[in-house]
Design an enzyme around this catalytic site. Structure first.
Site, PDB file in Angstrom:
ATOM      1  N   GLY A  93      96.605  19.704  23.938  1.00 19.20           N
ATOM      2  CA  GLY A  93      96.325  18.722  25.809  1.00 19.20           C
ATOM      3  C   GLY A  93      95.326  20.110  26.486  1.00 19.20           C
ATOM      4  O   GLY A  93      95.820  21.869  25.788  1.00 19.20           O
ATOM      5  N   THR A 150      81.112  32.201  21.626  1.00 22.48           N
ATOM      6  CA  THR A 150      81.732  31.770  21.466  1.00 22.48           C
ATOM      7  C   THR A 150      82.605  31.706  20.114  1.00 22.48           C
ATOM      8  O   THR A 150      81.250  30.492  19.129  1.00 22.48           O
ATOM      9  CB  THR A 150      83.224  31.288  21.712  1.00 22.48           C
ATOM     10  OG1 THR A 150      82.747  29.677  22.273  1.00 22.48           O
ATOM     11  CG2 THR A 150      83.597  31.780  23.310  1.00 22.48           C
ATOM     12  N   ASP A 185      87.391  26.727  27.602  1.00 20.31           N
ATOM     13  CA  ASP A 185      87.396  26.821  28.904  1.00 20.31           C
ATOM     14  C   ASP A 185      88.449  27.817  29.828  1.00 20.31           C
ATOM     15  O   ASP A 185      87.684  28.697  30.732  1.00 20.31           O
ATOM     16  CB  ASP A 185      88.128  26.036  29.665  1.00 20.31           C
ATOM     17  CG  ASP A 185      87.066  24.106  29.621  1.00 20.31           C
ATOM     18  OD1 ASP A 185      85.877  24.131  29.656  1.00 20.31           O
ATOM     19  OD2 ASP A 185      87.626  22.915  29.269  1.00 20.31           O
ATOM     20  N   LYS A 243      85.930  20.548  32.495  1.00 20.92           N
ATOM     21  CA  LYS A 243      85.887  21.187  32.180  1.00 20.92           C
ATOM     22  C   LYS A 243      85.906  22.353  33.514  1.00 20.92           C
ATOM     23  O   LYS A 243      86.295  23.490  33.221  1.00 20.92           O
ATOM     24  CB  LYS A 243      85.404  21.808  31.292  1.00 20.92           C
ATOM     25  CG  LYS A 243      83.961  20.824  30.520  1.00 20.92           C
ATOM     26  CD  LYS A 243      83.214  21.334  29.997  1.00 20.92           C
ATOM     27  CE  LYS A 243      82.677  20.418  28.636  1.00 20.92           C
ATOM     28  NZ  LYS A 243      83.515  20.761  27.478  1.00 20.92           N
ATOM     29  N   SER A 254      98.143  23.242  27.922  1.00 26.04           N
ATOM     30  CA  SER A 254      98.006  24.600  26.916  1.00 26.04           C
ATOM     31  C   SER A 254      96.952  25.555  28.150  1.00 26.04           C
ATOM     32  O   SER A 254      97.318  26.778  26.991  1.00 26.04           O
ATOM     33  CB  SER A 254      96.717  24.088  25.682  1.00 26.04           C
ATOM     34  OG  SER A 254      95.235  24.273  26.349  1.00 26.04           O
ATOM     35  N   ASN A 277      78.765  28.066  23.342  1.00 24.35           N
ATOM     36  CA  ASN A 277      80.116  27.689  22.018  1.00 24.35           C
ATOM     37  C   ASN A 277      78.180  27.523  20.636  1.00 24.35           C
ATOM     38  O   ASN A 277      76.691  28.263  21.249  1.00 24.35           O
ATOM     39  CB  ASN A 277      80.781  26.989  21.567  1.00 24.35           C
ATOM     40  CG  ASN A 277      79.643  25.563  21.878  1.00 24.35           C
ATOM     41  OD1 ASN A 277      78.679  25.272  21.987  1.00 24.35           O
ATOM     42  ND2 ASN A 277      81.221  24.369  21.777  1.00 24.35           N
ATOM     43  N   ASN A 323      89.987  22.353  34.275  1.00 26.17           N
ATOM     44  CA  ASN A 323      90.354  23.794  33.608  1.00 26.17           C
ATOM     45  C   ASN A 323      90.045  25.467  33.858  1.00 26.17           C
ATOM     46  O   ASN A 323      90.992  25.666  33.194  1.00 26.17           O
ATOM     47  CB  ASN A 323      89.658  22.800  31.748  1.00 26.17           C
ATOM     48  CG  ASN A 323      90.426  22.382  31.437  1.00 26.17           C
ATOM     49  OD1 ASN A 323      91.213  20.575  31.627  1.00 26.17           O
ATOM     50  ND2 ASN A 323      89.864  21.226  30.695  1.00 26.17           N
TER      51      ASN A 323
HETATM   52  O1  RIB Z   1      86.891  21.707  27.656  1.00 18.98           O
HETATM   53  C1  RIB Z   1      87.453  20.524  27.369  1.00 18.98           C
HETATM   54  C2  RIB Z   1      87.503  19.357  27.851  1.00 18.98           C
HETATM   55  O2  RIB Z   1      86.073  19.222  27.999  1.00 18.98           O
HETATM   56  C3  RIB Z   1      88.088  17.869  28.259  1.00 18.98           C
HETATM   57  O3  RIB Z   1      89.440  18.460  29.407  1.00 18.98           O
HETATM   58  C4  RIB Z   1      87.645  17.219  28.594  1.00 18.98           C
HETATM   59  O4  RIB Z   1      87.475  16.927  29.886  1.00 18.98           O
HETATM   60  C5  RIB Z   1      86.145  17.488  28.435  1.00 18.98           C
HETATM   61  O5  RIB Z   1      85.650  17.643  29.515  1.00 18.98           O
END
Ligand code: RIB
Length: 282
Positions: free
Chosen positions: A267, A199, A232, A42, A271, A178, A45
């Protein structure tokens, strides 16, 4: 417009993604899946999403001293995220997420935290001036230490859901959850000082303060491939938009569009949309 400067304190994972016709029920085995591996986590990302959406981002995280770390950090480095706050832990492996994705794009995630779980608050480097984004995939004490250091805008993505101290609720300028997490925190979210974004998947998102609805937005209609990373992306996009002083409704619409785009590719990090893609769909 000044480019927002954001520190992200959070997790880095390597995601092992099995895409199958359906998700398994407890005790069930689903065969015939296709396996892929992508950078995720997270924190990572959200850092890359914010960078792709126009912010200047430094990530503070822990990975293992292993080959998985190189794979997990590859897109962050290529995307221009400052990784000088990411340290290698010689005693713990890089975090791993086992993700099952159905043909409908829904997912189930199990995380083996590894080095993320060993990210102690006393190893957190001084944060630069600017905004801060944290989630709950690293120890809560480290999140508290980061928030205590921050003098700027603080966004807390309270995921995965966990008991958090009142002081964090009151310090956050923006909380993002969420629907499942919103149910977990319940009335506590109405006591938060700052904005609270919930969300709602394909139904969009709502923004409240003190329980009062301030804005709601719907995402554009898209072909969903994989929802991993959409939340994320929403967190990063809403933070960037608010730091840019966009009006609340516009900021929420921007975040919903960015989150929707993240569902159209497989992914987590592959993405995450570019700013130009979000502006094109709005
Ligand atoms: O929010 C998505 C993420 O949650 C994924 O990429 C995974 O690694 C988890 O941490």
């Amino acid at each position: 417009m000044t480019r927002p400067s954001i520190s992200v304190v959070g997790s880095v994972n390597l995601d092992f993604v099995a895409t199958a016709a359906t998700l398994p029920a407890p005790g069930e085995t689903v065969t015939g899946a296709i396996l892929a591996r992508h950078p995720g986590g997270k924190g990572a990302n959200q850092a890359l999403a914010a960078q792709r959406l126009g912010a200047s981002v430094r990530l503070f995280a822990r990975v293992g001293d292993d080959a998985m770390a190189d794979e997990a950090l590859a897109l962050l480095g290529a995307g221009g995220v400052d990784l000088t706050g990411v340290a290698r832990d010689p005693n713990a492996p890089t975090g791993v997420a086992l993700i099952a994705v159905s043909q409908a794009g829904e997912n189930q995630i199990v995380v083996a935290s590894g080095a993320n779980g060993a990210f102690a608050p006393d190893t957190l480097a001084p944060l630069p001036a600017g905004a801060l984004i944290c989630q709950l995939e690293v120890p809560l004490t480290t999140v508290e230490a980061a928030v205590a250091q921050s003098q700027g805008f603080v966004c807390l993505n309270l995921a995965p859901a966990a008991d958090i101290p009142e002081a964090l609720l009151q310090r956050a300028d923006l909380i993002v959850v969420n629907e499942t997490e919103a149910a977990f925190y319940g009335e506590n979210l109405h006591r938060a000082r700052g904005l609270v974004a919930v969300t709602l998947g394909a139904r969009g998102a709502e923004l409240r303060r003190g329980g009062e609805l301030l804005a709601s937005a719907k995402p554009p209609s898209v072909q969903v491939v994989d929802t991993t990373g959409a939340g994320d992306t929403f967190v990063a996009a809403l933070t960037v938009a608010l730091l840019e002083d966009q009006a609340l409704g516009d900021a929420l619409t921007f975040a919903c569009a960015a989150g929707a785009l993240a569902t159209t590719r497989a992914g987590a990090q592959p993405s995450l949309p570019l700013r130009s893609e979000v502006e094109a769909i709005l």
